[in-house]
Design a protein around this motif. Sequence first.
Motif, PDB file in Angstrom:
ATOM      1  N   ARG A  16       0.838  -1.198   0.000  1.00  0.00           N
ATOM      2  CA  ARG A  16       0.000   0.000   0.000  1.00  0.00           C
ATOM      3  C   ARG A  16       0.876   1.252   0.000  1.00  0.00           C
ATOM      4  N   THR A  17       0.390   2.278  -0.658  1.00  0.00           N
ATOM      5  CA  THR A  17       1.123   3.551  -0.694  1.00  0.00           C
ATOM      6  C   THR A  17       0.545   4.574   0.274  1.00  0.00           C
ATOM      7  N   SER A  18      -0.607   4.252   0.881  1.00  0.00           N
ATOM      8  CA  SER A  18      -1.195   5.141   1.889  1.00  0.00           C
ATOM      9  C   SER A  18      -1.881   4.291   2.947  1.00  0.00           C
ATOM     10  N   PRO A  19      -1.894   4.741   4.198  1.00  0.00           N
ATOM     11  CA  PRO A  19      -2.506   3.938   5.261  1.00  0.00           C
ATOM     12  C   PRO A  19      -4.024   3.872   5.109  1.00  0.00           C
ATOM     13  N   PRO A  20      -4.632   2.734   5.453  1.00  0.00           N
ATOM     14  CA  PRO A  20      -6.083   2.616   5.357  1.00  0.00           C
ATOM     15  C   PRO A  20      -6.776   3.309   6.517  1.00  0.00           C
ATOM     16  N   SER A  21      -8.034   3.637   6.326  1.00  0.00           N
ATOM     17  CA  SER A  21      -8.837   4.135   7.440  1.00  0.00           C
ATOM     18  C   SER A  21      -9.067   2.995   8.423  1.00  0.00           C
ATOM     19  N   THR A  22      -9.535   3.306   9.614  1.00  0.00           N
ATOM     20  CA  THR A  22      -9.767   2.272  10.622  1.00  0.00           C
ATOM     21  C   THR A  22     -10.759   1.235  10.130  1.00  0.00           C
ATOM     22  N   LEU A  23     -11.853   1.694   9.523  1.00  0.00           N
ATOM     23  CA  LEU A  23     -12.873   0.771   9.016  1.00  0.00           C
ATOM     24  C   LEU A  23     -12.315  -0.104   7.905  1.00  0.00           C
ATOM     25  N   GLU A  24     -11.546   0.524   7.011  1.00  0.00           N
ATOM     26  CA  GLU A  24     -10.963  -0.240   5.907  1.00  0.00           C
ATOM     27  C   GLU A  24      -9.957  -1.261   6.432  1.00  0.00           C
ATOM     28  N   MET A  25      -9.192  -0.878   7.441  1.00  0.00           N
ATOM     29  CA  MET A  25      -8.209  -1.782   8.004  1.00  0.00           C
ATOM     30  C   MET A  25      -8.875  -3.021   8.601  1.00  0.00           C
ATOM     31  N   ILE A  26      -9.962  -2.807   9.332  1.00  0.00           N
ATOM     32  CA  ILE A  26     -10.682  -3.939   9.918  1.00  0.00           C
ATOM     33  C   ILE A  26     -11.208  -4.860   8.820  1.00  0.00           C
ATOM     34  N   ARG A  27     -11.701  -4.266   7.758  1.00  0.00           N
ATOM     35  CA  ARG A  27     -12.225  -5.064   6.642  1.00  0.00           C
ATOM     36  C   ARG A  27     -11.105  -5.879   5.975  1.00  0.00           C
ATOM     37  N   VAL A  29      -8.161  -6.797   7.312  1.00  0.00           N
ATOM     38  CA  VAL A  29      -7.648  -7.809   8.229  1.00  0.00           C
ATOM     39  C   VAL A  29      -8.568  -9.022   8.262  1.00  0.00           C
ATOM     40  N   TYR A  30      -9.860  -8.794   8.166  1.00  0.00           N
ATOM     41  CA  TYR A  30     -10.797  -9.915   8.146  1.00  0.00           C
ATOM     42  C   TYR A  30     -10.709 -10.673   6.820  1.00  0.00           C
ATOM     43  N   ARG A  31     -10.606  -9.927   5.727  1.00  0.00           N
ATOM     44  CA  ARG A  31     -10.622 -10.545   4.393  1.00  0.00           C
ATOM     45  C   ARG A  31      -9.286 -11.195   4.051  1.00  0.00           C
ATOM     46  N   ASN A  32      -8.184 -10.429   4.211  1.00  0.00           N
ATOM     47  CA  ASN A  32      -6.865 -10.939   3.864  1.00  0.00           C
ATOM     48  C   ASN A  32      -5.789 -10.016   4.435  1.00  0.00           C
ATOM     49  N   PRO A  33      -5.240 -10.340   5.613  1.00  0.00           N
ATOM     50  CA  PRO A  33      -4.242  -9.461   6.236  1.00  0.00           C
ATOM     51  C   PRO A  33      -3.006  -9.197   5.376  1.00  0.00           C
ATOM     52  N   LEU A  34      -2.722 -10.062   4.407  1.00  0.00           N
ATOM     53  CA  LEU A  34      -1.541  -9.855   3.564  1.00  0.00           C
ATOM     54  C   LEU A  34      -1.653  -8.581   2.728  1.00  0.00           C
ATOM     55  N   GLU A  35      -2.881  -8.086   2.541  1.00  0.00           N
ATOM     56  CA  GLU A  35      -3.094  -6.891   1.727  1.00  0.00           C
ATOM     57  C   GLU A  35      -2.980  -5.601   2.541  1.00  0.00           C
ATOM     58  N   LEU A  36      -2.674  -5.728   3.819  1.00  0.00           N
ATOM     59  CA  LEU A  36      -2.677  -4.563   4.701  1.00  0.00           C
ATOM     60  C   LEU A  36      -1.372  -3.765   4.656  1.00  0.00           C
ATOM     61  N   TRP A  37      -0.264  -4.441   4.389  1.00  0.00           N
ATOM     62  CA  TRP A  37       1.036  -3.838   4.647  1.00  0.00           C
ATOM     63  C   TRP A  37       1.472  -2.876   3.549  1.00  0.00           C
ATOM     64  N   GLY A  38       2.011  -1.721   3.989  1.00  0.00           N
ATOM     65  CA  GLY A  38       2.406  -0.660   3.064  1.00  0.00           C
ATOM     66  C   GLY A  38       3.899  -0.648   2.795  1.00  0.00           C
ATOM     67  N   ASN A  50       0.576   3.673  16.900  1.00  0.00           N
ATOM     68  CA  ASN A  50      -0.584   3.343  17.709  1.00  0.00           C
ATOM     69  C   ASN A  50      -1.648   2.758  16.801  1.00  0.00           C
ATOM     70  N   GLY A  51      -1.927   1.473  16.958  1.00  0.00           N
ATOM     71  CA  GLY A  51      -2.912   0.810  16.114  1.00  0.00           C
ATOM     72  C   GLY A  51      -4.298   0.856  16.721  1.00  0.00           C
ATOM     73  N   VAL A  52      -5.228   0.163  16.069  1.00  0.00           N
ATOM     74  CA  VAL A  52      -6.619   0.136  16.528  1.00  0.00           C
ATOM     75  C   VAL A  52      -6.727  -0.445  17.932  1.00  0.00           C
ATOM     76  N   GLY A  53      -5.954  -1.516  18.195  1.00  0.00           N
ATOM     77  CA  GLY A  53      -6.049  -2.166  19.500  1.00  0.00           C
ATOM     78  C   GLY A  53      -5.005  -1.706  20.492  1.00  0.00           C
ATOM     79  N   GLY A  54      -4.220  -0.669  20.165  1.00  0.00           N
ATOM     80  CA  GLY A  54      -3.173  -0.189  21.062  1.00  0.00           C
ATOM     81  C   GLY A  54      -1.838  -0.094  20.347  1.00  0.00           C
TER      82      GLY A  54
END
Length: 456
Positions: A16-27, A29-38, A50-54
């Motif tokens: 990813r070239t930009s960080p996801p929103s909190t809602l998008e990140m949760i989506r 992580v549920y669908r495929n965490p491999l697609e999260l990393w920038g 500081n992430g969603v859970g701390g």
Amino acid sequence: MDIAPSPFIPPAPKPRTSPPSTLEMIRIVYRNPLELWGEPSYNEPWISVNGVGGPLVIANDPGLIRHVLVDNAKNYKMATVRQKILRPILRDGLLTAEGDVWKRSRKAMAPVFTPRHIFGFAGPMLKRTEEFVTRYEEAPGTVDVAHDMTLLTYDILAETLFSGEIAGEPGSFAREIDRLFETMGRVDPLDLLRAPDWMPRLTRIRGRKTMAYFRKIVTDTVSMRTERLARDPGNVPEDFLTLLLRAEGPNGLTRAEIEDNIITFIGAGHETTARALGWAVYCLAEAPWERDKVEAEIDAVLAREPDPTKWLDAMPLTRAAFDEALRLYPPAPSINREPIEPETYKDLYIPKRAAVLVMPWVVHRHRKLWDQPDAFMPERFHPGNREKIDRFQYLPFGAGPRVCIGASFAMQEAIIALAVMLSRFRFDTVAETKPWPVQKLTTQPQGGLPMRVTRR
């Protein structure tokens, strides 16, 4: 003059070239965490945010990874989020147990995975693989290699660790494993938010029936062996199952811990090797110049060496191709830890209860650690090259006290399976072969691995 072919670039999410929103990140992580990393994850030695859970620390530097997993391992426990995902499945199995329970389990299993025992498994591994591949003689054409490898590794596991005495039917087992990882193997958004345990998780509710199926297999398997031990104790195989049952007692394992460890091995244990084998066959099919080298090596070794215990050392090119598939598609793509007490590594402050992620998926593709990290290049692991790779930049089996106890078992199994399959058959991709790596506990090929099998 021959021109070397361009390396094969297997499918993987683009950073990813930009960080996801909190809602998008949760989506995601549920669908495929491999697609999260920038991009920073694949370029920086570590990231602290500081992430969603701390607090969240992503550890990529081999020195930091060694610090967390080995040098100061006593200060790190299994991460809360990881335990929330795995414990409902594995309970007090070796992957999820901690403290004295983990020590008891590790001690009970250690004798099974000594070199002598593992060499003893080579014959049954060879026999089961030779029996399995006859299906390609009888029904050549397109097969789903991902599904087949699940069946093959189940056969090998059943024969070696359980002496062929696992209750249940292999075909339904493979289907239920897929269902289990599709439901309970996913990150639940409530776990990511560290919600209280009393709040119901939809993923777990959906997986209850499948979980009950596996628990019944285990209970029936244990009952069968317990009855045999009582009936004829002198004529019982000294395998994984018997050793676990002999470890039962006041100072050993409880019956529940025995069952948890069995489900750990027949679930997670065989699944990781199955996925790695499928990805290896796929990568070789897409890089036929590498496949030619592997086939030639296998043919030469099999012609002179009938002893399968010698194959792992005698087939460095085959092993290199498998190691490279493990690098690109690590079966366990994430190692999660949580510090008990805050600490500092160099100029990185790691607060108490931070989620510390050591992600083989990211580390294995890190721009500062690997040349052409996204390419399938088995020569990285050829003799003379593999010695240059830092122990803590290549982590397919983890590291430290909790390194995978079955690593040597899995490597022997994989080389024997590849040698038998590739000596007799050729696997080629077809138009429908469009796998996409998805993290569901293991790195799975979404859409399977449909491939054409022909006699060599």
